[in-house]
Design a protein around this motif. Structure first.
Motif, PDB file in Angstrom:
ATOM      1  N   UNK A  14       0.881  -1.143  -0.013  1.00  0.00           N
ATOM      2  CA  UNK A  14      -0.039   0.168   0.045  1.00  0.00           C
ATOM      3  C   UNK A  14       0.749   1.323  -0.031  1.00  0.00           C
ATOM      4  N   UNK A  15       0.154   2.504  -0.592  1.00  0.00           N
ATOM      5  CA  UNK A  15       1.084   3.660  -0.387  1.00  0.00           C
ATOM      6  C   UNK A  15       1.236   4.186   0.882  1.00  0.00           C
ATOM      7  N   UNK A  16      -0.036   3.843   1.904  1.00  0.00           N
ATOM      8  CA  UNK A  16       0.098   4.349   3.352  1.00  0.00           C
ATOM      9  C   UNK A  16      -0.560   3.512   4.239  1.00  0.00           C
ATOM     10  N   UNK A  17      -0.133   3.362   5.265  1.00  0.00           N
ATOM     11  CA  UNK A  17      -1.172   2.399   6.502  1.00  0.00           C
ATOM     12  C   UNK A  17      -2.582   2.927   6.559  1.00  0.00           C
ATOM     13  N   UNK A  18      -3.300   1.822   6.744  1.00  0.00           N
ATOM     14  CA  UNK A  18      -4.605   2.084   6.928  1.00  0.00           C
ATOM     15  C   UNK A  18      -5.289   0.873   7.603  1.00  0.00           C
ATOM     16  N   UNK A  19      -5.225   1.055   8.976  1.00  0.00           N
ATOM     17  CA  UNK A  19      -5.616  -0.146   9.839  1.00  0.00           C
ATOM     18  C   UNK A  19      -7.236  -0.345   9.738  1.00  0.00           C
ATOM     19  N   UNK A  20      -8.054   0.749   9.436  1.00  0.00           N
ATOM     20  CA  UNK A  20      -9.270   0.291   9.389  1.00  0.00           C
ATOM     21  C   UNK A  20      -9.665  -0.630   7.895  1.00  0.00           C
ATOM     22  N   UNK A 103     -12.269   3.694  16.895  1.00  0.00           N
ATOM     23  CA  UNK A 103     -11.362   3.782  15.990  1.00  0.00           C
ATOM     24  C   UNK A 103     -11.777   3.190  14.781  1.00  0.00           C
ATOM     25  N   UNK A 104     -12.682   1.962  14.669  1.00  0.00           N
ATOM     26  CA  UNK A 104     -13.082   1.182  13.690  1.00  0.00           C
ATOM     27  C   UNK A 104     -11.721   0.243  13.361  1.00  0.00           C
ATOM     28  N   UNK A 105     -10.799   0.162  13.852  1.00  0.00           N
ATOM     29  CA  UNK A 105      -9.619  -0.992  13.682  1.00  0.00           C
ATOM     30  C   UNK A 105     -10.313  -2.185  14.333  1.00  0.00           C
ATOM     31  N   UNK A 106     -10.058  -3.248  13.662  1.00  0.00           N
ATOM     32  CA  UNK A 106      -9.850  -4.702  14.319  1.00  0.00           C
ATOM     33  C   UNK A 106      -9.221  -4.933  15.666  1.00  0.00           C
ATOM     34  N   UNK A 107      -9.719  -4.765  16.873  1.00  0.00           N
ATOM     35  CA  UNK A 107      -8.894  -4.706  18.248  1.00  0.00           C
ATOM     36  C   UNK A 107      -7.976  -6.103  18.098  1.00  0.00           C
ATOM     37  N   UNK A 108      -8.378  -7.047  17.269  1.00  0.00           N
ATOM     38  CA  UNK A 108      -7.532  -8.316  17.496  1.00  0.00           C
ATOM     39  C   UNK A 108      -6.154  -8.122  16.657  1.00  0.00           C
ATOM     40  N   UNK A 109      -6.131  -7.329  15.694  1.00  0.00           N
ATOM     41  CA  UNK A 109      -4.882  -6.915  14.930  1.00  0.00           C
ATOM     42  C   UNK A 109      -3.996  -6.146  15.982  1.00  0.00           C
ATOM     43  N   UNK A 110      -4.247  -5.885  17.004  1.00  0.00           N
ATOM     44  CA  UNK A 110      -3.455  -5.160  18.096  1.00  0.00           C
ATOM     45  C   UNK A 110      -3.236  -6.163  18.925  1.00  0.00           C
ATOM     46  N   UNK A 111      -4.203  -6.761  19.519  1.00  0.00           N
ATOM     47  CA  UNK A 111      -4.187  -7.493  20.730  1.00  0.00           C
ATOM     48  C   UNK A 111      -3.618  -8.987  20.512  1.00  0.00           C
ATOM     49  N   UNK A 112      -4.067  -9.533  19.491  1.00  0.00           N
ATOM     50  CA  UNK A 112      -3.841 -11.044  19.000  1.00  0.00           C
ATOM     51  C   UNK A 112      -2.808 -11.242  18.042  1.00  0.00           C
ATOM     52  N   UNK A 113      -2.880 -10.621  17.210  1.00  0.00           N
ATOM     53  CA  UNK A 113      -1.834 -10.821  16.055  1.00  0.00           C
ATOM     54  C   UNK A 113      -0.734  -9.904  15.915  1.00  0.00           C
ATOM     55  N   UNK A 114      -0.612  -9.289  16.816  1.00  0.00           N
ATOM     56  CA  UNK A 114       0.549  -8.183  16.646  1.00  0.00           C
ATOM     57  C   UNK A 114       0.569  -7.631  15.473  1.00  0.00           C
ATOM     58  N   UNK A 115      -0.290  -6.984  14.948  1.00  0.00           N
ATOM     59  CA  UNK A 115      -0.426  -6.117  13.731  1.00  0.00           C
ATOM     60  C   UNK A 115      -0.208  -6.981  12.605  1.00  0.00           C
ATOM     61  N   UNK A 116      -0.785  -8.097  12.452  1.00  0.00           N
ATOM     62  CA  UNK A 116      -0.706  -9.213  11.608  1.00  0.00           C
ATOM     63  C   UNK A 116      -2.019  -9.383  11.031  1.00  0.00           C
ATOM     64  N   UNK A 117      -2.250 -10.253   9.895  1.00  0.00           N
ATOM     65  CA  UNK A 117      -3.204 -10.593   9.457  1.00  0.00           C
ATOM     66  C   UNK A 117      -4.010 -11.988  10.239  1.00  0.00           C
ATOM     67  N   UNK A 118      -5.270 -12.152  10.317  1.00  0.00           N
ATOM     68  CA  UNK A 118      -5.940 -13.362  10.870  1.00  0.00           C
ATOM     69  C   UNK A 118      -6.650 -14.184   9.969  1.00  0.00           C
TER      70      UNK A 118
END
Length: 284
Positions: A14-20, A103-118
């Motif tokens: 991607x050109x820039x990050x977008x957690x949503x 925030x609209x972000x998937x909380x599991x991306x921050x808590x479970x997968x350490x900013x990785x896909x699930x």
């Protein structure tokens, strides 16, 4: 055995990050019609195949390609989560419910997968094997594959329209093109099999054992008659074995569903529980 090379089948950057948007992409990774589903569907159909070798080889070719698509999406999701605003990540970690709303972000991306896909869809429902079809009947399976590619392409196009990020759109453009090829592939395979065995599957069931009087009837169970204008209501049936018949007021062929009374013990009152037979006491 499988081989893996480091390079992706196509660029996923991607050109820039977008957690949503990363949360949205989870749908086409781990959703019902996502890349994990078609990957597993094609591989199991191929591994289980007892048909001509060309069909097994084709299934394993496309199934292996889909492994690469899973990796592309996982890589894209991870990069969309890179450098997510620190306060947003911290908020997620403190209170996932509030973070998901604000925030609209998937909380599991921050808590479970350490900013990785699930291996889950866009609302966090985990992928499961009930999404896949591998019946052993080539025509039935290939039609299921066509449906999966049709639904998957629809979802990827909707996601394409929900971003202006050139890098994301570039990758999705490649995936949409491959989905176009895969629909063509399944249509070609379906046509080839239909030419050999006919359009109805399975072809092994003797036609004379079907109730032939209703085999080509379109039954109208609604008050309107608009359905009579369809191709399915008149003219030659698609299987070439008769003509469609439109039935405006279908009749009931069966009996009234009258069941036997329930056994007496089913009617016992709550305060009169069935007695338990004493089968003896345990020896010391």
């Amino acid at each position: 055995m499988f081989f893996h090379i480091k390079e992706l089948q196509y660029t996923a950057k991607p050109d820039k990050p977008d957690p949503i948007y990363a949360k949205k992409l989870q749908e086409v990774l781990g959703g019902q019609y996502g890349e994990m589903s078609v990957m597993m569907q094609y591989l199991f159909q191929g591994w289980n195949s007892r048909a001509e070798s060309k069909y097994k080889d084709m299934l394993l070719d496309i199934g292996t390609e889909e492994i690469g698509h899973v990796e592309m999406l996982a890589t894209m999701i991870a990069q969309l989560l890179d450098d997510a605003p620190l306060d947003q990540v911290e908020q997620m970690a403190k209170d996932p419910a509030i973070g998901a709303v604000l925030g609209g972000m998937n909380p599991q991306h921050a808590i479970v997968s350490s900013l990785g896909a699930l291996p889950s869809d866009s609302v966090g429902y985990p992928w499961n094997s009930r999404y896949i079809v591998a019946s052993g009947d080539l025509l039935a399976d290939f039609r299921a594959n066509l449906n999966a590619e049709s639904q998957g392409r629809l979802q990827v196009i909707r996601l394409y329209e929900q971003t202006t990020d050139p890098g994301i759109r570039d990758m999705l453009s490649f995936m949409i093109a491959r989905d176009t090829m895969h629909q063509n592939q399944w249509l070609a395979a379906i046509a080839e099999i239909e030419a050999k065995q006919g359009m109805i599957t399975p072809a092994s069931f003797p036609p004379e054992l079907e109730k032939r009087e209703v085999v080509h009837q379109f039954m109208n169970f609604s008050q309107g008659e608009e359905s009579a204008a369809g191709r399915w209501a008149s003219g030659p049936a698609m299987d070439g074995t008769g003509d469609f018949e439109y039935v405006q007021q279908p009749k009931a062929y069966g009996q009234a569903p009258i069941l036997k009374p329930a056994p007496d013990f089913m009617h016992s009152r709550a305060d009169q529980a069935p007695s338990i037979v004493n089968v003896g006491t345990l020896s010391k």
